[in-house]
Design a protein around this motif. Structure first.
Motif, PDB file in Angstrom:
ATOM      1  N   LYS A  98       0.825  -1.207   0.000  1.00 63.67           N
ATOM      2  CA  LYS A  98       0.000   0.000   0.000  1.00 63.67           C
ATOM      3  C   LYS A  98       0.858   1.255   0.000  1.00 63.67           C
ATOM      4  O   LYS A  98       0.554   2.229  -0.688  1.00 63.67           O
ATOM      5  N   GLU A  99       1.967   1.253   0.761  1.00 56.93           N
ATOM      6  CA  GLU A  99       2.840   2.431   0.823  1.00 56.93           C
ATOM      7  C   GLU A  99       3.501   2.722  -0.518  1.00 56.93           C
ATOM      8  O   GLU A  99       3.610   3.875  -0.923  1.00 56.93           O
ATOM      9  N   VAL A 100       3.950   1.689  -1.204  1.00 54.47           N
ATOM     10  CA  VAL A 100       4.714   1.900  -2.439  1.00 54.47           C
ATOM     11  C   VAL A 100       3.815   1.975  -3.677  1.00 54.47           C
ATOM     12  O   VAL A 100       4.012   2.826  -4.530  1.00 54.47           O
ATOM     13  N   PHE A 101       2.835   1.090  -3.776  1.00 58.30           N
ATOM     14  CA  PHE A 101       2.028   1.000  -4.994  1.00 58.30           C
ATOM     15  C   PHE A 101       0.560   1.345  -4.796  1.00 58.30           C
ATOM     16  O   PHE A 101      -0.250   1.146  -5.700  1.00 58.30           O
ATOM     17  N   GLY A 102       0.190   1.869  -3.636  1.00 58.40           N
ATOM     18  CA  GLY A 102      -1.216   2.167  -3.362  1.00 58.40           C
ATOM     19  C   GLY A 102      -1.866   3.047  -4.401  1.00 58.40           C
ATOM     20  O   GLY A 102      -2.988   2.785  -4.839  1.00 58.40           O
ATOM     21  N   SER A 103      -1.185   4.097  -4.841  1.00 61.15           N
ATOM     22  CA  SER A 103      -1.768   5.001  -5.831  1.00 61.15           C
ATOM     23  C   SER A 103      -1.789   4.386  -7.234  1.00 61.15           C
ATOM     24  O   SER A 103      -2.577   4.783  -8.077  1.00 61.15           O
ATOM     25  N   VAL A 104      -0.935   3.395  -7.480  1.00 61.62           N
ATOM     26  CA  VAL A 104      -0.872   2.726  -8.784  1.00 61.62           C
ATOM     27  C   VAL A 104      -1.958   1.649  -8.865  1.00 61.62           C
ATOM     28  O   VAL A 104      -2.558   1.440  -9.915  1.00 61.62           O
ATOM     29  N   ALA A 105      -2.194   0.969  -7.749  1.00 63.29           N
ATOM     30  CA  ALA A 105      -3.208  -0.091  -7.636  1.00 63.29           C
ATOM     31  C   ALA A 105      -3.096  -1.156  -8.729  1.00 63.29           C
ATOM     32  O   ALA A 105      -4.060  -1.425  -9.451  1.00 63.29           O
ATOM     33  N   PRO A 106      -1.928  -1.807  -8.861  1.00 61.57           N
ATOM     34  CA  PRO A 106      -1.798  -2.864  -9.863  1.00 61.57           C
ATOM     35  C   PRO A 106      -2.603  -4.098  -9.463  1.00 61.57           C
ATOM     36  O   PRO A 106      -2.953  -4.274  -8.288  1.00 61.57           O
ATOM     37  N   ALA A 107      -2.896  -4.951 -10.426  1.00 62.37           N
ATOM     38  CA  ALA A 107      -3.458  -6.258 -10.105  1.00 62.37           C
ATOM     39  C   ALA A 107      -2.403  -6.981  -9.259  1.00 62.37           C
ATOM     40  O   ALA A 107      -1.200  -6.824  -9.496  1.00 62.37           O
ATOM     41  N   ALA A 108      -2.846  -7.747  -8.258  1.00 63.64           N
ATOM     42  CA  ALA A 108      -1.868  -8.365  -7.358  1.00 63.64           C
ATOM     43  C   ALA A 108      -2.368  -9.713  -6.862  1.00 63.64           C
ATOM     44  O   ALA A 108      -3.565  -9.917  -6.676  1.00 63.64           O
ATOM     45  N   THR A 109      -1.413 -10.607  -6.648  1.00 58.06           N
ATOM     46  CA  THR A 109      -1.679 -11.928  -6.082  1.00 58.06           C
ATOM     47  C   THR A 109      -0.688 -12.149  -4.957  1.00 58.06           C
ATOM     48  O   THR A 109       0.485 -11.802  -5.086  1.00 58.06           O
ATOM     49  N   MET A 110      -1.170 -12.742  -3.843  1.00 57.24           N
ATOM     50  CA  MET A 110      -0.285 -13.097  -2.737  1.00 57.24           C
ATOM     51  C   MET A 110      -0.504 -14.577  -2.430  1.00 57.24           C
ATOM     52  O   MET A 110      -1.636 -14.997  -2.180  1.00 57.24           O
ATOM     53  N   VAL A 111       0.573 -15.365  -2.497  1.00 56.48           N
ATOM     54  CA  VAL A 111       0.521 -16.800  -2.257  1.00 56.48           C
ATOM     55  C   VAL A 111       1.379 -17.112  -1.033  1.00 56.48           C
ATOM     56  O   VAL A 111       2.486 -16.581  -0.903  1.00 56.48           O
ATOM     57  N   PHE A 112       0.892 -17.989  -0.149  1.00 58.95           N
ATOM     58  CA  PHE A 112       1.581 -18.303   1.101  1.00 58.95           C
ATOM     59  C   PHE A 112       2.099 -19.736   1.143  1.00 58.95           C
ATOM     60  O   PHE A 112       1.636 -20.595   0.412  1.00 58.95           O
ATOM     61  N   GLY A 113       3.023 -19.950   2.094  1.00 60.52           N
ATOM     62  CA  GLY A 113       3.477 -21.292   2.427  1.00 60.52           C
ATOM     63  C   GLY A 113       4.520 -21.860   1.493  1.00 60.52           C
ATOM     64  O   GLY A 113       4.517 -23.047   1.203  1.00 60.52           O
ATOM     65  N   LEU A 114       5.441 -21.027   1.059  1.00 58.63           N
ATOM     66  CA  LEU A 114       6.457 -21.466   0.109  1.00 58.63           C
ATOM     67  C   LEU A 114       7.839 -21.502   0.750  1.00 58.63           C
ATOM     68  O   LEU A 114       8.124 -20.752   1.673  1.00 58.63           O
ATOM     69  N   GLY A 115       8.712 -22.345   0.218  1.00 56.08           N
ATOM     70  CA  GLY A 115      10.106 -22.344   0.626  1.00 56.08           C
ATOM     71  C   GLY A 115      10.920 -21.589  -0.412  1.00 56.08           C
ATOM     72  O   GLY A 115      10.566 -21.561  -1.591  1.00 56.08           O
ATOM     73  N   PHE A 116      11.985 -20.940   0.028  1.00 55.20           N
ATOM     74  CA  PHE A 116      12.830 -20.156  -0.871  1.00 55.20           C
ATOM     75  C   PHE A 116      14.235 -20.743  -0.917  1.00 55.20           C
ATOM     76  O   PHE A 116      14.576 -21.620  -0.123  1.00 55.20           O
ATOM     77  N   VAL A 117      15.088 -20.242  -1.799  1.00 55.43           N
ATOM     78  CA  VAL A 117      16.447 -20.765  -1.938  1.00 55.43           C
ATOM     79  C   VAL A 117      17.309 -20.467  -0.707  1.00 55.43           C
ATOM     80  O   VAL A 117      18.340 -21.080  -0.516  1.00 55.43           O
ATOM     81  N   ASN A 118      16.868 -19.537   0.131  1.00 56.39           N
ATOM     82  CA  ASN A 118      17.565 -19.215   1.375  1.00 56.39           C
ATOM     83  C   ASN A 118      16.500 -19.089   2.468  1.00 56.39           C
ATOM     84  O   ASN A 118      15.508 -18.382   2.292  1.00 56.39           O
ATOM     85  N   SER A 119      16.720 -19.739   3.581  1.00 53.44           N
ATOM     86  CA  SER A 119      15.705 -19.768   4.639  1.00 53.44           C
ATOM     87  C   SER A 119      15.480 -18.412   5.300  1.00 53.44           C
ATOM     88  O   SER A 119      14.484 -18.227   6.002  1.00 53.44           O
ATOM     89  N   ASP A 120      16.372 -17.425   5.110  1.00 60.39           N
ATOM     90  CA  ASP A 120      16.171 -16.084   5.647  1.00 60.39           C
ATOM     91  C   ASP A 120      15.222 -15.246   4.792  1.00 60.39           C
ATOM     92  O   ASP A 120      14.801 -14.166   5.210  1.00 60.39           O
ATOM     93  N   MET A 121      14.903 -15.723   3.604  1.00 64.43           N
ATOM     94  CA  MET A 121      13.972 -14.999   2.735  1.00 64.43           C
ATOM     95  C   MET A 121      12.552 -15.210   3.242  1.00 64.43           C
ATOM     96  O   MET A 121      12.138 -16.335   3.493  1.00 64.43           O
TER      97      MET A 121
END
Length: 132
Positions: A98-121
């Motif tokens: 919302k802070e960065v793209f709120g005024s742009v309002a792009p289409a967006a998807t948020m997906v949860f429960g994934l592993g990344f190449v580094n566990s700190d991500m």
């Protein structure tokens, strides 16, 4: 018959060289930013390992720089795909969105429960833009 030029934007992110991809690619008016994480490119270390919000702010900064390197602005972003490791991080990611793209309002998807190449991500984000 003329062909459309392909522009590539590459950074010093170590994963780009390791896996063989570009941070962003533009073909005609379309720009695609690869999955972006909060990496310190000088050390290869993940930044802000305990804060999804801070990681997301860093990621959005990198995405905007990539779009700008290809001749666009953040207003040209039309779609974001946000991959989040844990549901509890959605608040921080959403706040940064919302802070960065709120005024742009792009289409967006948020997906949860994934592993990344580094566990700190905690989050990885892709972006698409149309640059006219």
């Amino acid at each position: 018959m003329s062909s459309t030029i392909t522009q590539r934007h590459q950074t010093t992110n170590p994963y780009e060289a390791k896996f063989g991809y570009s941070r962003a690619v533009r073909k005609g008016p379309f720009a695609f930013v690869s999955g972006t994480t909060a990496i310190d490119t000088s050390t290869g270390k993940v930044l802000y390992p305990k804060s999804a919000y801070e990681q997301t702010m860093k990621i959005f900064s990198e995405i905007v720089m990539a779009i700008e390197a290809l001749g666009g602005t953040k207003q040209d972003v039309v779609r974001l795909r946000m991959f989040v490791g844990e549901n509890k991080d959605s608040e921080g990611v959403s706040k940064a969105l919302k802070e960065v793209f709120g005024s742009v309002a792009p289409a967006a998807t948020m997906v949860f429960g994934l592993g990344f190449v580094n566990s700190d991500m905690r989050v990885e984000i892709e972006a698409d833009a149309v640059i006219l």
